[in-house]
Design an enzyme around this catalytic site. Structure first.
Site, PDB file in Angstrom:
ATOM      1  N   LYS A   1      46.674 -11.118  -7.886  1.00 34.29           N
ATOM      2  CA  LYS A   1      47.186  -9.923  -8.574  1.00 34.29           C
ATOM      3  C   LYS A   1      48.673  -9.723  -8.285  1.00 34.29           C
ATOM      4  O   LYS A   1      49.457  -9.442  -9.186  1.00 34.29           O
ATOM      5  CB  LYS A   1      46.411  -8.661  -8.145  1.00 34.29           C
ATOM      6  CG  LYS A   1      44.926  -8.707  -8.474  1.00 34.29           C
ATOM      7  CD  LYS A   1      44.243  -7.386  -8.222  1.00 34.29           C
ATOM      8  CE  LYS A   1      44.221  -6.924  -6.767  1.00 34.29           C
ATOM      9  NZ  LYS A   1      43.494  -7.816  -5.856  1.00 34.29           N
TER      10      LYS A   1
ATOM     11  N   ARG B   1      40.238   1.320  -7.360  1.00 36.32           N
ATOM     12  CA  ARG B   1      39.422   0.517  -6.438  1.00 36.32           C
ATOM     13  C   ARG B   1      37.968   0.980  -6.455  1.00 36.32           C
ATOM     14  O   ARG B   1      37.126   0.351  -5.835  1.00 36.32           O
ATOM     15  CB  ARG B   1      39.907   0.689  -5.006  1.00 36.32           C
ATOM     16  CG  ARG B   1      41.148  -0.074  -4.561  1.00 36.32           C
ATOM     17  CD  ARG B   1      40.989  -1.559  -4.575  1.00 36.32           C
ATOM     18  NE  ARG B   1      41.340  -2.251  -3.367  1.00 36.32           N
ATOM     19  CZ  ARG B   1      42.567  -2.672  -3.046  1.00 36.32           C
ATOM     20  NH1 ARG B   1      43.595  -2.417  -3.796  1.00 36.32           N
ATOM     21  NH2 ARG B   1      42.745  -3.371  -1.939  1.00 36.32           N
TER      22      ARG B   1
ATOM     23  N   ARG C   1      48.184 -16.812   3.920  1.00 32.86           N
ATOM     24  CA  ARG C   1      49.180 -16.210   3.028  1.00 32.86           C
ATOM     25  C   ARG C   1      50.326 -15.603   3.828  1.00 32.86           C
ATOM     26  O   ARG C   1      50.124 -14.991   4.866  1.00 32.86           O
ATOM     27  CB  ARG C   1      48.464 -15.116   2.220  1.00 32.86           C
ATOM     28  CG  ARG C   1      49.356 -14.285   1.357  1.00 32.86           C
ATOM     29  CD  ARG C   1      48.564 -13.506   0.351  1.00 32.86           C
ATOM     30  NE  ARG C   1      47.933 -12.309   0.900  1.00 32.86           N
ATOM     31  CZ  ARG C   1      47.319 -11.401   0.163  1.00 32.86           C
ATOM     32  NH1 ARG C   1      47.213 -11.556  -1.147  1.00 32.86           N
ATOM     33  NH2 ARG C   1      46.765 -10.334   0.728  1.00 32.86           N
TER      34      ARG C   1
ATOM     35  N   ARG D   1      50.269 -10.311   6.729  1.00 33.47           N
ATOM     36  CA  ARG D   1      49.738  -8.951   6.789  1.00 33.47           C
ATOM     37  C   ARG D   1      48.687  -8.836   7.884  1.00 33.47           C
ATOM     38  O   ARG D   1      47.887  -9.747   8.080  1.00 33.47           O
ATOM     39  CB  ARG D   1      49.115  -8.572   5.436  1.00 33.47           C
ATOM     40  CG  ARG D   1      50.149  -8.141   4.429  1.00 33.47           C
ATOM     41  CD  ARG D   1      49.584  -7.965   3.047  1.00 33.47           C
ATOM     42  NE  ARG D   1      48.285  -7.289   2.979  1.00 33.47           N
ATOM     43  CZ  ARG D   1      47.659  -7.016   1.852  1.00 33.47           C
ATOM     44  NH1 ARG D   1      48.205  -7.346   0.684  1.00 33.47           N
ATOM     45  NH2 ARG D   1      46.496  -6.409   1.859  1.00 33.47           N
TER      46      ARG D   1
ATOM     47  N   ARG E   1      36.918  -6.516   3.561  1.00 40.10           N
ATOM     48  CA  ARG E   1      37.540  -6.152   2.269  1.00 40.10           C
ATOM     49  C   ARG E   1      36.721  -6.709   1.099  1.00 40.10           C
ATOM     50  O   ARG E   1      36.582  -6.057   0.068  1.00 40.10           O
ATOM     51  CB  ARG E   1      38.983  -6.696   2.214  1.00 40.10           C
ATOM     52  CG  ARG E   1      39.931  -5.912   3.116  1.00 40.10           C
ATOM     53  CD  ARG E   1      41.192  -6.681   3.448  1.00 40.10           C
ATOM     54  NE  ARG E   1      42.056  -6.911   2.309  1.00 40.10           N
ATOM     55  CZ  ARG E   1      43.075  -7.779   2.317  1.00 40.10           C
ATOM     56  NH1 ARG E   1      43.332  -8.495   3.399  1.00 40.10           N
ATOM     57  NH2 ARG E   1      43.819  -7.919   1.258  1.00 40.10           N
TER      58      ARG E   1
END
Ligand code: AMP
Length: 242
Positions: A21, A96, A132, A165, A176
């Site tokens: 995204k 969400r 990431r 992160r 998550r």
């Protein structure tokens, strides 16, 4: 109608964490010139600034849970009322859950926004997220294996520092994903019923996914502008004009 001449657009990017995204949002923003609003990024800015909201949000984010809607709504709709959202905006990470989708829909006065869902399987998600790296400056994501930075620790695009992160660990990603499956994934049904929903295989190349998004947005816009409906209406209480 050329994409650049569209007056008001609201695009919602749905999909699990790591589906792409953020990367697609940066491309869409560049192409369409509309504001990119990432609720996750807004929250991380609050955490960085040690605001009251940041302090409250931090514990939820670190556990991979959703931050309560009441905190999200104020932050988001204040942002949407800013002048750079007048030509439209791109939502990344919102809604969400169903309550958030319904609240947005109400603010859009019943007119559908365009929702695009990037689909990706869990093992690819874990592989993508745990390796990431995000740029502290322009937020461009990199990947240690698939798109390693040319200079270690520096963003290819703007040269600022890359970081991982704190919620991109395997343990938090699994939490998550659970939240995503239970609360966010059902929004596909919600937006499909509203008639402005498109699903894309997020495992395809970034370029292919982007092209698919653009084709869909343009097609939808052409159909809306030749008919009576619009992609989205002005949120109540904002300065946005259609
Ligand atoms: P993201 O950057 O979109 O992956 O979001 C990071 C984290 O911020 C999420 O795991 C949630 O804890 C929180 N968050 C972001 N957007 C929302 C939202 N719309 N509602 C509730 N929590 C959110």
């Amino acid at each position: 109608m050329a994409l650049q001449t569209i007056q008001m657009q609201v695009i919602i990017l749905l999909g699990p964490p790591g589906a792409g995204k953020g990367s697609q949002a940066l491309r869409i923003r560049e192409k369409l010139g509309i504001a990119h609003i990432s609720t996750g990024e807004l929250l991380r800015n609050h955490i960085g600034a040690e605001s009251a909201l940041g302090r409250r949000a931090k514990e939820y984010i670190e556990m991979g849970q959703l931050v309560p809607d009441s905190l999200i709504f104020d932050m988001l709709f204040t942002r949407i009322a800013e002048p750079d959202c007048q030509q439209g905006y791109l939502l990344d990470g919102f809604p969400r859950n169903l309550a958030q989708a319904q609240e947005l829909q109400e603010r859009l006065k019943g007119h559908p926004a365009v929702a695009i869902n990037l689909r990706l399987d869990d093992s690819t998600i874990v592989e993508r997220i745990t390796k990431r790296l995000i740029c502290k400056g322009c937020q461009t994501p990199h990947h240690l294996i698939y798109s390693p930075p040319k200079t270690a620790g520096k963003c290819d695009k703007c040269g600022q520092a890359l970081y991982q992160r704190s919620d991109d660990t395997r343990e938090v990603v699994e939490a998550r994903l659970k939240v995503y499956r239970e609360e966010t994934a059902p929004l596909s049904v919600y937006y499909r019923e509203l008639g402005a929903f498109h699903e894309i295989d997020g495992a395809r190349s970034q370029r292919e996914v982007f092209q698919d998004i653009m084709d869909y947005v343009e097609d939808k816009q052409n159909r809306f502008s030749s008919g009576s409906a619009k992609i989205a209406k002005v949120p109540q209480g904002s300065s946005v004009s259609s």
